[in-house]
Design a protein around this motif. Sequence first.
Motif, PDB file in Angstrom:
ATOM      1  N   ILE A 164    -115.694 -47.587   1.723  1.00 59.30           N
ATOM      2  CA  ILE A 164    -115.648 -49.029   1.425  1.00 59.30           C
ATOM      3  C   ILE A 164    -114.646 -49.305   0.309  1.00 59.30           C
ATOM      4  O   ILE A 164    -113.839 -50.251   0.395  1.00 59.30           O
ATOM      5  CB  ILE A 164    -117.051 -49.533   1.033  1.00 59.30           C
ATOM      6  CG1 ILE A 164    -117.989 -49.470   2.247  1.00 59.30           C
ATOM      7  CG2 ILE A 164    -116.985 -50.962   0.487  1.00 59.30           C
ATOM      8  CD1 ILE A 164    -119.437 -49.774   1.908  1.00 59.30           C
ATOM      9  N   ASP A 190    -106.424 -51.558  -3.546  1.00 54.85           N
ATOM     10  CA  ASP A 190    -105.138 -51.949  -2.952  1.00 54.85           C
ATOM     11  C   ASP A 190    -104.048 -51.260  -3.758  1.00 54.85           C
ATOM     12  O   ASP A 190    -103.789 -51.613  -4.920  1.00 54.85           O
ATOM     13  CB  ASP A 190    -104.970 -53.470  -3.008  1.00 54.85           C
ATOM     14  CG  ASP A 190    -103.741 -53.939  -2.234  1.00 54.85           C
ATOM     15  OD1 ASP A 190    -102.801 -53.142  -2.063  1.00 54.85           O
ATOM     16  OD2 ASP A 190    -103.729 -55.122  -1.816  1.00 54.85           O
ATOM     17  N   HIS A 196    -110.956 -48.776   1.732  1.00 54.28           N
ATOM     18  CA  HIS A 196    -110.432 -49.703   2.738  1.00 54.28           C
ATOM     19  C   HIS A 196    -110.612 -51.170   2.363  1.00 54.28           C
ATOM     20  O   HIS A 196    -109.904 -52.032   2.909  1.00 54.28           O
ATOM     21  CB  HIS A 196    -111.093 -49.437   4.089  1.00 54.28           C
ATOM     22  CG  HIS A 196    -110.730 -48.102   4.674  1.00 54.28           C
ATOM     23  ND1 HIS A 196    -109.480 -47.809   5.177  1.00 54.28           N
ATOM     24  CD2 HIS A 196    -111.459 -46.958   4.819  1.00 54.28           C
ATOM     25  CE1 HIS A 196    -109.447 -46.564   5.629  1.00 54.28           C
ATOM     26  NE2 HIS A 196    -110.642 -46.017   5.430  1.00 54.28           N
ATOM     27  N   TYR A 197    -111.557 -51.477   1.480  1.00 52.94           N
ATOM     28  CA  TYR A 197    -111.838 -52.893   1.225  1.00 52.94           C
ATOM     29  C   TYR A 197    -111.700 -53.308  -0.242  1.00 52.94           C
ATOM     30  O   TYR A 197    -111.679 -54.506  -0.541  1.00 52.94           O
ATOM     31  CB  TYR A 197    -113.264 -53.236   1.695  1.00 52.94           C
ATOM     32  CG  TYR A 197    -113.455 -53.026   3.176  1.00 52.94           C
ATOM     33  CD1 TYR A 197    -112.969 -53.964   4.105  1.00 52.94           C
ATOM     34  CD2 TYR A 197    -114.079 -51.885   3.665  1.00 52.94           C
ATOM     35  CE1 TYR A 197    -113.137 -53.765   5.463  1.00 52.94           C
ATOM     36  CE2 TYR A 197    -114.249 -51.678   5.024  1.00 52.94           C
ATOM     37  CZ  TYR A 197    -113.771 -52.625   5.918  1.00 52.94           C
ATOM     38  OH  TYR A 197    -113.928 -52.426   7.265  1.00 52.94           O
TER      39      TYR A 197
END
Length: 631
Positions: free
Chosen positions: A581, A588, A584-585
């Motif tokens: 999590i 950045d 990927h979420y």
Amino acid sequence: MEEKKFDLNSLIGFVLLGAIMLWWMWSNQPTPEEIEAEKNAKTEEVQNVTESDKTTTFDTTSEEITQATDSISLVKAQTQLGAFAYSATLTDSETVLENDLLRLVISNKGGQIKEALLKNYVTYDSLPLYIIKDNNSSFNLNFGTSDNRTLNTKDLFFEPSLTTNGENQVLSMKLKVDNNKFLEYLYEIKPNEYMVDFNVRSQGLSSTFNTSQQVNLDWGLEAFRKEKSIRYENQQTEMYYEKEDESIDYLSIGGEDDAEEVNVNWVAYKQHFFSTILITEQAFDKANLASKTLVVDEEVDTTFTKAFSLKAPLALQNGELSYNMNWYIGPNDYQILKKYDRNIKEIVNLGWGIFGYINRLVFVPVFNFLQGFIGNYGLIIILLTIVVRIIMSPLVYKSYLSSAKMKVLKPEMEEINKRLPGKENAMKRQQETMAVQSKAGVSPLAGCIPAVLQMPVFFALFRFFPSNIDLRQKGFLWADDLSAYDSVFELPFHIPMYGSHISLFPILASVAIFFYMRMSQSQQMGMQQPTQEGMPDMQKMMKMMMYFSPVMMLIFFNMYASSLSLYYFVSNLLTIIIMLIIKHYIIDEDKILAQIEENKKKPKKQGKFRTRLNDAMKQAQDQQAKQKKKK
């Protein structure tokens, strides 16, 4: 001197005298008719005796025989026991003390506990759970008397007297000289209590005891096997004791005797989930404590695990004994032991230092809270794991963020390594690398600190689950006992360190650890600097760890509590999910790079530690240059 001569006349006289005597005896013996007549006369006399006369004659004879026998026994008892001869007139008997939790059988031989049954528990094979039975325990006082005898209470008979004190049962066991002189064991059991009051006192024996000889207490017990895994139970079976300064210590051994002499307030014979504890208000001085392992082969079924013994001198006060004590015979339940103000809760091994604090302040309360409304203990462990992972998730995020930052900086660090190759530039290369990291606001330690902070939780739970009696004989999925190993297949042979069975939860935990370490390694390899000369290849070491850790988990946890393997499986599975999590979420890398560029533009004030480190590296670099010139 006149020589003695053989006298023939005297010999002839003796022979004639003997012949005359033989003739007289033969001629005066009764004829067969006279013998028969005398026999008939005696028969008629017996028939004429009345029935009452017969009875009286018989009873008188029996009473005389009994009196004579008692007199002989009493004389023998007085010879052996002296003032305590009354003990020999008693016979072996038993008295039962019990409440809803505990059943004690007290023998009047020795006045000691002969059986101790815990009513609410059974053994791993569903048999009644006895702490004491079949002479596996002995409690004895050895003392000398004023008439130079040495006696042992375990061999003497006490006189029992059972009374009640409200709802409490009170048993007095007296080793008597007479009604006013005796040695007494006083037991008192209360409703719904595992703690039994136990007092040892004497009355009127100051002149009977030999005050020049010590009164010695000797308490021994061989611990019955009660759990599924002999090896695991034996590891958790230990002797604990509280010193006079209230510090806690224990004896834990392998196969040899272990002993210590110390002043103690209480001694606990801990048998994994159950204990027998002797507590005294007046400390035992110079008590000799010993423990011995009785398990010869952990793969062979056995009756006993360890043998414990306590030997301690008892002090006489004005020539008399007076000790107020307690027996605790019950489960090692932290909540039960905690209510007694004698520090005996410390026998539940929740870990030392910070690990114990984490368990006592966090995991015990959270577990008890979940236990209040969830009956399935496997679900409680899963929920507890979720709570722990949610609390620890910020540390996982910090660790992953640090790895991502180091990954973004990797091209710059590779450029430094290419520009400053070789061993001779190692110091300068390291200095420039640290300067780049400092300008970007990145610290290599930022990824290590969260992992270090998670270690106390790991070790705390390593102690919490094996010590939690609430998990004993509670099943979940294929595991029939969360406090023992879960076996899905029995092997026809024994594997050293592994056992003769296959547990599934450790396999699942090992697989989860493998994938977790693989994910962590791929992230760390992205930020890893190229291997420098003279430095170990970190990538190879990490690969070795990736395979080594799961294998060790698989072997080591095969015999451990399935609750622990269940926790590590769920914990690592949740950690993998959280990392995915975050990756990927949440993380950045473009934003991280932009942030690093912003950090580089800002003036960076060096801390004292960084300044000292740079100065030390510069000095080392100058020293290295000087040595190079000399060569």
